[in-house]
Design a protein around this motif. Structure first.
Motif, mmCIF file in Angstrom:
data_model
loop_
_atom_site.group_PDB
_atom_site.id
_atom_site.type_symbol
_atom_site.label_atom_id
_atom_site.label_comp_id
_atom_site.label_asym_id
_atom_site.label_seq_id
_atom_site.Cartn_x
_atom_site.Cartn_y
_atom_site.Cartn_z
ATOM 1 N N ASP A 36 0.821 -1.199 0.000
ATOM 2 C CA ASP A 36 0.000 0.000 0.000
ATOM 3 C C ASP A 36 0.864 1.262 0.000
ATOM 4 N N ILE A 37 0.274 2.329 -0.493
ATOM 5 C CA ILE A 37 0.919 3.640 -0.386
ATOM 6 C C ILE A 37 0.629 4.192 1.001
ATOM 7 N N VAL A 38 1.654 4.635 1.691
ATOM 8 C CA VAL A 38 1.509 5.210 3.018
ATOM 9 C C VAL A 38 2.118 6.604 3.009
ATOM 10 N N ILE A 39 1.338 7.571 3.438
ATOM 11 C CA ILE A 39 1.823 8.950 3.526
ATOM 12 C C ILE A 39 2.071 9.273 4.993
ATOM 13 N N LYS A 40 3.299 9.581 5.306
ATOM 14 C CA LYS A 40 3.703 9.831 6.689
ATOM 15 C C LYS A 40 4.160 11.286 6.803
ATOM 16 N N SER A 41 3.462 12.031 7.652
ATOM 17 C CA SER A 41 3.788 13.442 7.844
ATOM 18 C C SER A 41 4.343 13.646 9.243
ATOM 19 N N ILE A 42 5.486 14.338 9.339
ATOM 20 C CA ILE A 42 6.192 14.505 10.618
ATOM 21 C C ILE A 42 6.448 15.991 10.867
ATOM 22 N N LEU A 43 6.213 16.431 12.087
ATOM 23 C CA LEU A 43 6.555 17.786 12.500
ATOM 24 C C LEU A 43 7.542 17.694 13.660
ATOM 25 N N LYS A 44 8.773 18.182 13.439
ATOM 26 C CA LYS A 44 9.793 18.087 14.480
ATOM 27 C C LYS A 44 10.794 19.220 14.323
ATOM 28 N N ASP A 45 11.065 19.899 15.453
ATOM 29 C CA ASP A 45 12.064 20.977 15.465
ATOM 30 C C ASP A 45 11.801 22.008 14.378
ATOM 31 N N GLU A 46 10.524 22.417 14.243
ATOM 32 C CA GLU A 46 10.105 23.442 13.288
ATOM 33 C C GLU A 46 10.424 23.077 11.844
ATOM 34 N N ILE A 47 10.491 21.791 11.594
ATOM 35 C CA ILE A 47 10.630 21.289 10.217
ATOM 36 C C ILE A 47 9.504 20.292 9.983
ATOM 37 N N THR A 48 8.763 20.495 8.912
ATOM 38 C CA THR A 48 7.706 19.555 8.569
ATOM 39 C C THR A 48 8.143 18.739 7.356
ATOM 40 N N THR A 49 7.971 17.432 7.461
ATOM 41 C CA THR A 49 8.424 16.506 6.414
ATOM 42 C C THR A 49 7.300 15.556 6.043
ATOM 43 N N CYS A 50 7.157 15.321 4.762
ATOM 44 C CA CYS A 50 6.201 14.317 4.291
ATOM 45 C C CYS A 50 6.986 13.240 3.552
ATOM 46 N N ILE A 51 6.775 11.980 3.947
ATOM 47 C CA ILE A 51 7.449 10.848 3.308
ATOM 48 C C ILE A 51 6.378 9.914 2.756
ATOM 49 N N ILE A 52 6.525 9.509 1.509
ATOM 50 C CA ILE A 52 5.580 8.580 0.899
ATOM 51 C C ILE A 52 6.287 7.249 0.665
ATOM 52 N N TYR A 53 5.632 6.183 1.128
ATOM 53 C CA TYR A 53 6.198 4.838 1.007
ATOM 54 C C TYR A 53 5.356 3.983 0.054
ATOM 55 N N LYS A 54 6.027 3.082 -0.621
ATOM 56 C CA LYS A 54 5.382 2.050 -1.423
ATOM 57 C C LYS A 54 6.131 0.748 -1.180
ATOM 58 N N ASP A 55 5.395 -0.290 -0.814
ATOM 59 C CA ASP A 55 6.014 -1.574 -0.484
ATOM 60 C C ASP A 55 7.096 -1.401 0.583
ATOM 61 N N LYS A 56 6.794 -0.577 1.573
ATOM 62 C CA LYS A 56 7.671 -0.295 2.722
ATOM 63 C C LYS A 56 8.939 0.471 2.347
ATOM 64 N N LYS A 57 9.057 0.896 1.096
ATOM 65 C CA LYS A 57 10.244 1.630 0.668
ATOM 66 C C LYS A 57 9.883 3.103 0.457
ATOM 67 N N GLU A 58 10.766 3.985 0.922
ATOM 68 C CA GLU A 58 10.541 5.413 0.704
ATOM 69 C C GLU A 58 10.702 5.721 -0.779
ATOM 70 N N ILE A 59 9.675 6.313 -1.372
ATOM 71 C CA ILE A 59 9.769 6.658 -2.800
ATOM 72 C C ILE A 59 9.799 8.167 -3.029
ATOM 73 N N ILE A 60 9.263 8.953 -2.096
ATOM 74 C CA ILE A 60 9.223 10.412 -2.247
ATOM 75 C C ILE A 60 9.323 11.038 -0.855
ATOM 76 N N SER A 61 10.062 12.112 -0.742
ATOM 77 C CA SER A 61 10.069 12.864 0.514
ATOM 78 C C SER A 61 10.182 14.357 0.204
ATOM 79 N N LYS A 62 9.649 15.176 1.117
ATOM 80 C CA LYS A 62 9.690 16.624 0.956
ATOM 81 C C LYS A 62 9.689 17.266 2.332
ATOM 82 N N SER A 63 10.549 18.287 2.530
ATOM 83 C CA SER A 63 10.616 18.987 3.817
ATOM 84 C C SER A 63 10.571 20.493 3.604
ATOM 85 N N ASN A 64 9.997 21.211 4.580
ATOM 86 C CA ASN A 64 9.981 22.678 4.584
ATOM 87 C C ASN A 64 10.211 23.186 5.996
#
Length: 481
Positions: A36-64
């Motif tokens: 399955d596609i899993v979208i994981k969004s993290i907020l830590k130390d004033e940085i927000t990151t979104c990581i998208i996984y497919k088959d448990k592997k990270e395929i896309i990530s983005k931080s601001n």
């Protein structure tokens, strides 16, 4: 489709995911899943990151980074950056340029008018919408054009003016997309007169307060007000006529369903000085009308419209909905060609929204929503036809879970804007509301503050708790005194 969030901004993350995956079921899970596609969004130390996984592997990530340190707006800025980060990450997976970007507010023109009042230039507003919220040039121009029309009307507001809303919560049938306060008339036939008794009691309790102001507009909605039988409909309008002053600008009645319209009701509306009525086909395609739960066909709508003209109604609005079951731009073209020939004074174009309380949402697995590109074609068709009918956009609002993240737009001919529609969107005027599910908005201009009094939605509860509904309004009035 699944998502995981590790911070409190769940709604913001979900709202962006749903832009790209309209109508799909989204679940929260505790771990990265196989296949399955899993979208994981993290907020830590004033940085927000979104990581998208497919088959448990990270395929896309983005931080601001979150850089705004203004305490008053810091929470809003965090929410904006989180939405931006998730949007940019998912966009790599599904390369769609959403017309409103990450802007999900219901009232974009209200925000624009507030910025204009604060002294922002038009160019500054355009830059904010484009750079911070990724709104397209087309939608920016639409919103600003409408905001300027609304501002021109709102400039005549003053503390001595109010508007009135009255709700008749009955319909012949319930449409599949509907989430309004609406009940099947066949199940409540014996309670309609009792409902009108309670409505009259609520009106009498507020009569002196309402008439101490100038009533700018009266709007009767529902449900379907014309679902009342002819004697009940006459009684209802007479109650209003006997207790409220004549409105200064407009008196609108929704006669939405063609199967509820009779010549006698049209005469009654005219006799009680209705200045604007709404007869709503939603679509002119008989197959779709049956699928969505309407009891009328195209021919019945046409007959109702012509009959309204014969009875002297010279300000008629028609509503349509884009994205209905199995409809494409071909069906919308057919609908708009028919409406063009009728030449109404205004047209309201709704984009289908997946509403939580609707039957459509309950049966979402059987619904195939229109594609983003098909919806764009439909919207362009309605825009082109509105222009051919010498109409311009005068009000707009948006909803959650709209197909393609588009908007609802009201078009009208010169100087035929619906004042009530603008006031309800901009929230710069007190609106006293009556009936089941109605919400009164008391606007305090000196504080730029709104206080709301909610009426219960259930007809049975409204009848049994009418004194409580009246008291809710009176408490706010007493606070103002």
């Amino acid at each position: 489709m699944y998502y995981i969030v590790e911070h409190k901004y769940l709604d913001e993350v979900l709202s962006v995911i749903q832009l790209f995956y309209f109508g799909e079921k989204i679940k929260q899970v505790e771990e990265i899943l196989d296949n399955d596609i899993v979208i994981k969004s993290i907020l830590k130390d004033e940085i927000t990151t979104c990581i998208i996984y497919k088959d448990k592997k990270e395929i896309i990530s983005k931080s601001n980074n979150i850089t705004n340190k203004d305490i008053n707006s810091f929470s809003n800025e965090i929410a904006r950056i989180i939405k931006l980060t998730v949007y940019e990450a998912i966009q790599q997976l599904r390369p769609l340029n959403m017309p409103w970007g990450i802007l999900t507010g219901v009232r974009p023109t209200k925000k624009i008018n507030e910025m204009l009042e604060e002294g922002f230039s038009e160019n500054s507003i355009k830059n904010i919408l484009k750079e911070k919220y990724l709104v397209s040039d087309e939608k920016i121009n639409l919103a600003i054009d409408i905001a300027k029309i609304e501002k021109n009307i709102l400039k005549n507001n003053n503390k001595n003016k109010i508007s009135i809303y009255l709700g008749i919560p009955f319909c012949p049938t319930r449409c599949v997309y509907c989430s309004f306060t609406s009940f099947n008339l066949s199940q409540y036939t014996k309670k309609v007169d009792l409902y009108l008794d309670c409505l009259e009691k609520e009106i009498l309790a507020m009569k002196d307060y309402v008439n101490s102001f100038d009533i700018e507009s009266i709007y009767i909605g529902g449900g379907t007000p014309t679902s009342l039988n002819e004697s009940q409909f006459y009684r209802f309008l007479k109650i209003l006529n006997d207790n409220f002053k004549k409105p200064l600008v407009e008196y609108t009645i929704e006669a939405g369903r063609a199967d509820t319209i009779t010549r006698e009701k049209l005469k009654t509306m005219k006799d009680f000085n209705a200045t604007r009525i709404s007869i709503n086909p939603q679509t002119m395609n008989d197959k779709t009308l049956k699928l969505i739960g309407r009891n009328h066909l195209e021919e019945e709508f046409l007959q109702a419209f012509y009959m309204a003209r014969e009875e002297g109604h010279n300000n008629i609005n028609t509503d349509i909905i884009l994205g209905l079951t199995d409809e494409t731009s071909k069906e919308v073209l057919y609908t708009m060609d028919k409406i063009y020939k009728l030449n109404p004074e205004s047209l309201t174009v709704h984009t289908l929204a997946l509403k939580r309380a609707s039957r459509l949402n309950e049966n979402i697995d059987t619904f195939s929503p229109s594609s983003f590109y098909e919806m764009e074609k439909m919207i362009n068709i309605t825009k082109d036809y509105a222009k051919k009918m010498n109409m311009y956009p005068y009000y707009m609002y948006r909803q959650k879970n709209m197909i393609g993240n588009f908007e609802n737009v009201g078009y009208c001919k010169d100087n035929l804007e619906c004042f009530y529609n603008i006031q309800i969107m901009e929230e710069k005027q007190t609106i006293i509301s009556f009936g089941a599910g109605a919400t009164s908005k008391f606007y305090f201009e000196d504080k730029n503050l709104i206080k709301r009094a909610f009426n219960v939605k259930s007809v049975d509860d409204y009848i049994s708790r009418i004194d409580e509904m009246i008291q809710r309004k009176k408490e706010i009035i007493q606070e103002d005194i």
